[in-house]
Design a protein around this motif. Structure first.
Motif, PDB file in Angstrom:
ATOM      1  N   LYS A 147      -7.860   0.195  -7.694  1.00  0.00           N
ATOM      2  CA  LYS A 147      -6.584   0.064  -6.983  1.00  0.00           C
ATOM      3  C   LYS A 147      -6.191   1.331  -6.229  1.00  0.00           C
ATOM      4  O   LYS A 147      -5.353   1.280  -5.320  1.00  0.00           O
ATOM      5  CB  LYS A 147      -5.461  -0.290  -7.964  1.00  0.00           C
ATOM      6  N   LEU A 148      -6.766   2.478  -6.599  1.00  0.00           N
ATOM      7  CA  LEU A 148      -6.387   3.755  -5.999  1.00  0.00           C
ATOM      8  C   LEU A 148      -7.616   4.384  -5.344  1.00  0.00           C
ATOM      9  O   LEU A 148      -8.652   4.561  -5.988  1.00  0.00           O
ATOM     10  CB  LEU A 148      -5.831   4.696  -7.066  1.00  0.00           C
ATOM     11  N   GLY A 149      -7.499   4.709  -4.070  1.00  0.00           N
ATOM     12  CA  GLY A 149      -8.578   5.377  -3.359  1.00  0.00           C
ATOM     13  C   GLY A 149      -8.250   6.834  -3.096  1.00  0.00           C
ATOM     14  O   GLY A 149      -7.085   7.237  -3.084  1.00  0.00           O
TER      15      GLY A 149
ATOM     16  N   ASP B 174       2.928  -4.167   4.093  1.00  0.00           N
ATOM     17  CA  ASP B 174       4.046  -3.258   3.796  1.00  0.00           C
ATOM     18  C   ASP B 174       3.472  -1.937   3.314  1.00  0.00           C
ATOM     19  O   ASP B 174       2.954  -1.853   2.186  1.00  0.00           O
ATOM     20  CB  ASP B 174       4.956  -3.881   2.736  1.00  0.00           C
ATOM     21  N   VAL B 175       3.525  -0.915   4.151  1.00  0.00           N
ATOM     22  CA  VAL B 175       2.904   0.384   3.874  1.00  0.00           C
ATOM     23  C   VAL B 175       3.993   1.442   3.717  1.00  0.00           C
ATOM     24  O   VAL B 175       4.869   1.576   4.574  1.00  0.00           O
ATOM     25  CB  VAL B 175       1.934   0.798   4.999  1.00  0.00           C
TER      26      VAL B 175
ATOM     27  N   ALA C 258       3.112  -0.428  -6.107  1.00  0.00           N
ATOM     28  CA  ALA C 258       2.301  -0.967  -5.018  1.00  0.00           C
ATOM     29  C   ALA C 258       1.049  -1.642  -5.553  1.00  0.00           C
ATOM     30  O   ALA C 258       0.541  -1.308  -6.628  1.00  0.00           O
ATOM     31  CB  ALA C 258       1.917   0.151  -4.044  1.00  0.00           C
ATOM     32  N   ALA C 259       0.525  -2.580  -4.768  1.00  0.00           N
ATOM     33  CA  ALA C 259      -0.709  -3.256  -5.147  1.00  0.00           C
ATOM     34  C   ALA C 259      -1.891  -2.298  -5.073  1.00  0.00           C
ATOM     35  O   ALA C 259      -2.826  -2.355  -5.888  1.00  0.00           O
ATOM     36  CB  ALA C 259      -0.945  -4.454  -4.238  1.00  0.00           C
ATOM     37  N   ARG C 260      -1.872  -1.379  -4.083  1.00  0.00           N
ATOM     38  CA  ARG C 260      -2.956  -0.421  -3.893  1.00  0.00           C
ATOM     39  C   ARG C 260      -2.379   0.907  -3.423  1.00  0.00           C
ATOM     40  O   ARG C 260      -1.249   0.965  -2.929  1.00  0.00           O
ATOM     41  CB  ARG C 260      -3.966  -0.942  -2.867  1.00  0.00           C
ATOM     42  N   GLY C 261      -3.189   1.972  -3.572  1.00  0.00           N
ATOM     43  CA  GLY C 261      -2.723   3.287  -3.158  1.00  0.00           C
ATOM     44  C   GLY C 261      -3.852   4.169  -2.673  1.00  0.00           C
ATOM     45  O   GLY C 261      -5.034   3.915  -2.940  1.00  0.00           O
TER      46      GLY C 261
ATOM     47  N   LEU D  54       0.851  -1.184   0.000  1.00  0.00           N
ATOM     48  CA  LEU D  54       0.000   0.000   0.000  1.00  0.00           C
ATOM     49  C   LEU D  54       0.884   1.229   0.000  1.00  0.00           C
ATOM     50  O   LEU D  54       1.787   1.350   0.838  1.00  0.00           O
ATOM     51  CB  LEU D  54      -0.915   0.001   1.230  1.00  0.00           C
ATOM     52  N   VAL D  55       0.636   2.154  -0.928  1.00  0.00           N
ATOM     53  CA  VAL D  55       1.346   3.432  -0.943  1.00  0.00           C
ATOM     54  C   VAL D  55       0.333   4.542  -0.685  1.00  0.00           C
ATOM     55  O   VAL D  55      -0.765   4.542  -1.254  1.00  0.00           O
ATOM     56  CB  VAL D  55       2.102   3.659  -2.274  1.00  0.00           C
TER      57      VAL D  55
END
Length: 472
Positions: free
Chosen positions: A383-385, A69-70, A245-248, A45-46
């Motif tokens: 994937k991005l919030g 892992d952030v 990253a997998a998500r952000g 996560l980024v």
């Protein structure tokens, strides 16, 4: 509010030694900065933005899954923007007040108010759990009437608040002046558990420390300059390196969002603030104010103010300014005309404090939108919030919005993530010059309404019918 030329001269003298920087960032030594990102890396996560939204998102992500892992990126130092220089009102409201919420989400208000109070409880628990020394105290808030026409609105607000489970007290002029003594006060609503007061910079720094202790990798001085979808997730570029990253999460407040399509929803406006020197015991006795509640008045253009831990008064609001084209520039954090106006209003509210000096003056950008309360959403294939639109009342609401974003990104079905408020967007704003003209007309109309007993003109009534109206 208006004042005499003598009063204006006195107000100007009170500003003579006011430093042009935020009091909160000046009062305590900030933590040592974390190094910039200089090598590409991968993460689960980024998070872009080290203010409250980003910090709460990082903290809650690690609480839910300690193995995650952030990576958190900030263009400056965490808490150096809106999160470190606001008034320190940590409200339970997720909708920028009950009246604004009822106008937009009437059917959900029982749930929204319950979530808001639970969220404030959660903040209090986190502050205790992580030992965050930020002068957190559940002092409540007084909403004061300074014009006769505001009294009926306060009575309506008190009735609504009680209906939604708040501890409420409606005060007449004598009762409010026993609490805090100003000749301008005619009545008030007190909501004793709905607002906590705190030191905003120390809250941000405390959350930052808690994130680091849980293993969040923080890189400061690392502005995100681009975000793109890629196989398996997304890539966030900084000047030196990229996070894959997998998500952000985008948590950038009033700064131009990396997703261009969000720019039509966000209005960056500037809010301005003063802080006095510490008051003496005699000066405090002259105004009462023993319980350190937050205070705001009930005009369409309203002031907010509070006592600090060392007995200063923070005084802000009223003259919120939009600059053509949505400019966000460092030099706009100072506006002498507005600071002079605020000083004049301060002494009209508390004439018994004549001679008090201001030690700090500043301003900064906040993110507002057409519904005046936050919205969340996802992009780039889910994937991005993002969470934006807090309109200056985000000290508390950012934690809730961050939790909803994590629910959405990780596919968790929760009551909070199913709320209509959390699944709808505000109306987009028109491009320039229509945006600037509409905002200036609205500001003029609100000021006129305050001078005319609250009477809303044709423009404001049109906005109300279109679902775009707002008052304090």
């Amino acid at each position: 509010m208006t004042g005499s030329s003598g009063g204006e001269a006195s107000a100007l003298r009170s500003l003579a030694d006011a430093a042009p920087r935020p009091y909160w960032l000046d009062a305590h030594t900030p933590p040592e900065p974390r190094s910039a990102l200089t090598a590409d890396r991968r993460a689960d996560l980024v998070i872009v933005g080290g203010g409250y939204t980003g910090l709460w998102a990082a903290l809650q992500a690690k609480e839910y899954d300690p193995g995650l892992d952030v990576v958190l990126l900030d263009a400056d130092l965490c808490g150096s923007a809106a999160s470190g220089r606001n008034g320190g009102f940590c409200a339970s409201s997720l909708t920028h007040g009950i009246r604004n919420g009822v106008d937009r989400f009437a059917e959900e208000m029982p749930e929204l108010e319950a979530h808001g109070l639970a969220n404030l409880d959660g903040i209090e628990q986190s502050v205790a759990r992580y030992g965050i020394d930020c002068d957190f105290h559940r002092a409540g808030e007084l909403d004061v009437a300074t014009q006769p026409w505001q009294l009926a609105d306060l009575a309506d607000t008190a009735e609504l608040a009680a209906r939604y489970g708040h501890q409420v007290r409606l005060l007449d002029g004598g009762q409010i002046r026993t609490e805090v003594d100003s000749p301008t006060y005619l009545g008030a609503v007190e909501m004793s558990r709905a607002v906590a007061m705190l030191d905003p910079a120390r809250l941000a720094w405390g959350l930052r420390r808690a994130c680091l202790e849980l293993g969040v990798q923080i890189h400061e001085w690392s502005p995100a300059v681009g975000v793109e979808r890629e196989r398996g997730g997304l890539a966030v570029r900084t000047p030196y390196a990229t996070v894959h990253a997998a998500r952000g999460i985008l948590a950038t407040n009033g700064f131009p969002p990396l997703l261009r399509r969000l720019r039509s929803y966000i209005i960056p406006v500037y809010d301005y603030v003063l802080v006095t020197e510490p008051l003496t015991d005699r000066q405090l006795d002259a105004i009462g104010w023993r319980n350190r509640q937050g205070i705001s008045d009930s005009g369409n253009q309203f002031h907010y103010y509070r006592r600090t831990e060392d007995n200063r008064i923070l005084w802000g609001g009223y003259d919120t300014v939009y600059y053509y084209g949505g400019q966000v520039r460092d030099e706009l954090t100072q506006r002498p005309r507005t600071h002079a106006l605020l000083a004049s209003h301060f002494f009209q509210t508390f004439p018994q404090l004549e001679g008090v000096r201001f030690t700090h003056r500043w301003g900064g950008v906040i993110d507002t939108c057409s519904r005046f309360c936050p919205f969340v959403g996802t992009a780039l294939g889910g994937k991005l919030g993002y969470a934006l639109g807090f309109t200056g009342l985000g000290v508390g609401a950012t934690r809730f919005a961050a939790a909803v974003l994590l629910d959405k990104l990780y596919g968790r079905y929760t009551e909070r993530s199913q709320l209509r408020m959390m699944n709808s967007m505000p109306r987009p704003l028109p491009p320039e010059p229509l945006r600037w003209a509409g905002i200036q007309l609205t500001r003029w109309s609100l000021s006129r309404a305050d001078r005319r007993g609250g009477q809303r003109n044709l423009w404001l009534r049109t906005l109300d019918r279109a679902g775009l109206g707002f008052d304090s």
